[in-house]
Design an enzyme around this catalytic site. Sequence first.
Site, PDB file in Angstrom:
ATOM      1  N   GLY A 125      44.810  44.258  34.802  1.00 23.56           N
ATOM      2  CA  GLY A 125      44.373  42.987  35.403  1.00 23.56           C
ATOM      3  C   GLY A 125      45.215  41.797  34.983  1.00 23.56           C
TER       4      GLY A 125
ATOM      5  N   ARG B  88      41.608  34.256  33.896  1.00 18.81           N
ATOM      6  CA  ARG B  88      40.643  33.340  33.265  1.00 18.81           C
ATOM      7  C   ARG B  88      40.995  33.018  31.807  1.00 18.81           C
ATOM      8  NH1 ARG B  88      35.671  36.993  35.472  1.00 18.81           N
ATOM      9  NH2 ARG B  88      37.350  38.517  35.529  1.00 18.81           N
TER      10      ARG B  88
ATOM     11  N   GLN C 280      49.980  50.172  38.001  1.00 22.83           N
ATOM     12  CA  GLN C 280      49.321  49.699  39.226  1.00 22.83           C
ATOM     13  C   GLN C 280      50.120  48.471  39.667  1.00 22.83           C
ATOM     14  OE1 GLN C 280      45.522  47.869  38.568  1.00 22.83           O
ATOM     15  NE2 GLN C 280      44.833  48.150  40.675  1.00 22.83           N
TER      16      GLN C 280
ATOM     17  N   THR D 217      39.408  47.223  40.388  1.00 20.71           N
ATOM     18  CA  THR D 217      39.189  48.301  39.416  1.00 20.71           C
ATOM     19  C   THR D 217      39.166  49.679  40.094  1.00 20.71           C
ATOM     20  OG1 THR D 217      36.823  47.779  39.601  1.00 20.71           O
ATOM     21  CG2 THR D 217      37.961  46.919  37.678  1.00 20.71           C
TER      22      THR D 217
ATOM     23  N   ALA E 226      62.698  21.801 -23.320  1.00 17.40           N
ATOM     24  CA  ALA E 226      62.190  21.135 -22.115  1.00 17.40           C
ATOM     25  C   ALA E 226      63.273  20.261 -21.495  1.00 17.40           C
ATOM     26  CB  ALA E 226      60.979  20.288 -22.481  1.00 17.40           C
TER      27      ALA E 226
HETATM   28  C1  UD1 Z   1      33.941  44.408  35.910  1.00 19.81           C
HETATM   29  C2  UD1 Z   1      32.948  45.089  36.856  1.00 19.81           C
HETATM   30  C3  UD1 Z   1      31.554  44.492  36.625  1.00 19.81           C
HETATM   31  C4  UD1 Z   1      31.149  44.679  35.178  1.00 19.81           C
HETATM   32  C5  UD1 Z   1      32.211  44.095  34.236  1.00 19.81           C
HETATM   33  C6  UD1 Z   1      31.908  44.496  32.817  1.00 19.81           C
HETATM   34  C7  UD1 Z   1      34.182  45.708  38.881  1.00 19.81           C
HETATM   35  C8  UD1 Z   1      34.477  45.376  40.288  1.00 19.81           C
HETATM   36  N1  UD1 Z   1      33.362  44.902  38.227  1.00 19.81           N
HETATM   37  O1  UD1 Z   1      34.001  43.035  36.280  1.00 19.81           O
HETATM   38  O2  UD1 Z   1      30.607  45.142  37.459  1.00 19.81           O
HETATM   39  O3  UD1 Z   1      29.904  44.054  34.962  1.00 19.81           O
HETATM   40  O4  UD1 Z   1      33.524  44.606  34.562  1.00 19.81           O
HETATM   41  O5  UD1 Z   1      32.754  43.837  31.911  1.00 19.81           O
HETATM   42  O6  UD1 Z   1      34.672  46.694  38.376  1.00 19.81           O
HETATM   43  N2  UD1 Z   1      41.784  45.855  36.133  1.00 19.81           N
HETATM   44  C9  UD1 Z   1      42.824  46.638  36.533  1.00 19.81           C
HETATM   45  N3  UD1 Z   1      43.300  46.509  37.801  1.00 19.81           N
HETATM   46  C10 UD1 Z   1      42.773  45.644  38.696  1.00 19.81           C
HETATM   47  C11 UD1 Z   1      41.694  44.849  38.292  1.00 19.81           C
HETATM   48  C12 UD1 Z   1      41.214  44.982  37.014  1.00 19.81           C
HETATM   49  O7  UD1 Z   1      43.344  47.448  35.768  1.00 19.81           O
HETATM   50  O8  UD1 Z   1      43.265  45.594  39.841  1.00 19.81           O
HETATM   51  C13 UD1 Z   1      41.284  45.990  34.761  1.00 19.81           C
HETATM   52  C14 UD1 Z   1      41.320  44.694  33.960  1.00 19.81           C
HETATM   53  O9  UD1 Z   1      42.517  44.587  33.207  1.00 19.81           O
HETATM   54  C15 UD1 Z   1      40.112  44.822  33.055  1.00 19.81           C
HETATM   55  C16 UD1 Z   1      39.185  45.749  33.814  1.00 19.81           C
HETATM   56  O10 UD1 Z   1      39.934  46.360  34.827  1.00 19.81           O
HETATM   57  O11 UD1 Z   1      40.434  45.402  31.816  1.00 19.81           O
HETATM   58  C17 UD1 Z   1      38.003  44.995  34.425  1.00 19.81           C
HETATM   59  O12 UD1 Z   1      38.498  43.993  35.303  1.00 19.81           O
HETATM   60  P1  UD1 Z   1      37.885  42.549  35.322  1.00 19.81           P
HETATM   61  O13 UD1 Z   1      38.628  41.753  36.333  1.00 19.81           O
HETATM   62  O14 UD1 Z   1      37.782  42.015  33.967  1.00 19.81           O
HETATM   63  O15 UD1 Z   1      36.435  42.869  35.908  1.00 19.81           O
HETATM   64  P2  UD1 Z   1      35.125  42.004  35.741  1.00 19.81           P
HETATM   65  O16 UD1 Z   1      35.172  40.878  36.679  1.00 19.81           O
HETATM   66  O17 UD1 Z   1      34.890  41.705  34.333  1.00 19.81           O
HETATM   67 CA    CA Z   2      36.051  41.922  32.467  1.00 19.41          CA
END
Ligand code: UD1
Ligand code: CA
Length: 473
Positions: free
Chosen positions: A13, A17, A82, A88, A433
């Site tokens: 990701g 934020r 990716q 995700t 000293a």
């Molecule tokens: C995600 C979950 C949410 C859960 C929360 C818990 C989804 C859609 N939502 O939201 O239901 O409550 O985690 O913490 O899964 N990542 C990738 N590739 C991407 C997008 C994200 O590898 O294309 C990785 C990010 O690096 C991260 C993880 O997936 O480590 C979660 O992504 P993040 O964007 O943080 O999801 P949340 O909005 O927290």
């Molecule tokens: Ca997260």
Amino acid sequence: MQAKTLAVILAAGEGTRMKSAKPKVLHSILGRSLLSWVVGACADARIDELVCVVGNQAQKVEEACKAAAAKHGIAQISVVEQKERKGTGHALMVAKEILEQSDAQNVLVVSADSPLLKATTLEKLIAMQQSQALACALLSFNASNPFGYGRILRTAQGDMLGIVEEKDASLEEKKISEANAGVYVFDKSALLYHLSALSNDNAQGEYYLTDMLSILLNAKLPCGALMAEDETEALGVNNRVQLAHAAKVMQRRINEAHMLAGVTMWDPDSVFIEADVTIMPDVELLPQVILEGNTHIESNCVIGPQTRIESSYIGEASLVEESIVVQSRVEDRVSIGPRAYLRPETHMKSQSKAGTHVEIKKSVIGKGSKIPHLSYVGDAVFGEGVNLGAGSITCNYDGFKKHKTVVGDQSFIGSDTMLVAPVSIGNDVIVAAGSTITEDVPDDALAIARSKQVNKEAYVSKLREKLQANTSE
Ligand code: UD1
Ligand code: CA
């Protein structure tokens, strides 16, 4: 035989934020990156194989992933990139080939931004999926503030229906406090069979892994949720407020473990101990202590207040007060501080002392030797029982190179002495000293190197008379 588990860590990701040039998953709490904490939990849960999905700053994250796997003893690791971050679910799609090739039967999916997950919880989730033959076992938690998390949708009877993301949730759904921790154990074949059913028809235009739940349930496959005992475990770090919150929880966990193992802390809230630090029982930690790296502290030491020790060894019954100690070795019954600075490669032997406003670098200070006040010692070897008077220093640098100072056993160096290196002082020497020593001093000698004192007698009264006569004119 127990089914093999492959763990997929999602670490691709953008971490938008965090507002950081550094990838989110490489931000640290207490000496380990978020990613490394998660790899550690997977290793402790004894997974058989690890796949890391990287994307944002892929190379850096890949290196960190491999280093973390090596550190935590995971032999089988692969990394998949990716290229576009489409969610995700998409992250898992790019790992599809690796999953197909693996002989693991179940797949644990965790986010690299969840550093507080405990290995015991992961093990429970894996066991639940196995024993109930579930297509998916997911970790949920009762969130006191569920904002930002996916919510678990259930029927009035409590049967799970699926997960709705914050951004897609109705006002009613936002009131649900059971949240998705983002940790799942899938039956591998069920996951692979249904993965292509994910769509990006949602508020964020992403392929949500969370949609797998309703897809599997609609296919009449059994799914279950394990509710985490402690909601802090599920904390996902998306911004720096959550980073600080996670660090606080981790600090408490680490400190409590040390206290239960016999370490006293006056104020655990102000003590920060990194993951790899080891402390023996009956050590007392005063307020505002930071222990970093692979620091080891032996029994009966008193450390603090206001002290930072990085990757150092502190021997039995030593005191370190208001000081900084970096990559140094301090033996038993040594006294450091207040306000000493031990820089890398300092070795304080048994019962030696580095006192107030003393800086020492790359030096050996022999048994029982004392440097009590206001000194700089660099590139030096002091024998046993040496006393370095207040304000004395080694002049180890000529503007081009560093040079060595040697001081023999039982030598006494008077206050305000400059030892101009390279120079060697023998055993049982006294240096007067205020000396500036530029030449070697043999054993048993007295060295004086300062300008001779001149007393002009009956001088001041005459001077006064003269000055008074001038002003009355
Ligand atoms: C995600 C979950 C949410 C859960 C929360 C818990 C989804 C859609 N939502 O939201 O239901 O409550 O985690 O913490 O899964 N990542 C990738 N590739 C991407 C997008 C994200 O590898 O294309 C990785 C990010 O690096 C991260 C993880 O997936 O480590 C979660 O992504 P993040 O964007 O943080 O999801 P949340 O909005 O927290
Ligand atoms: Ca997260």
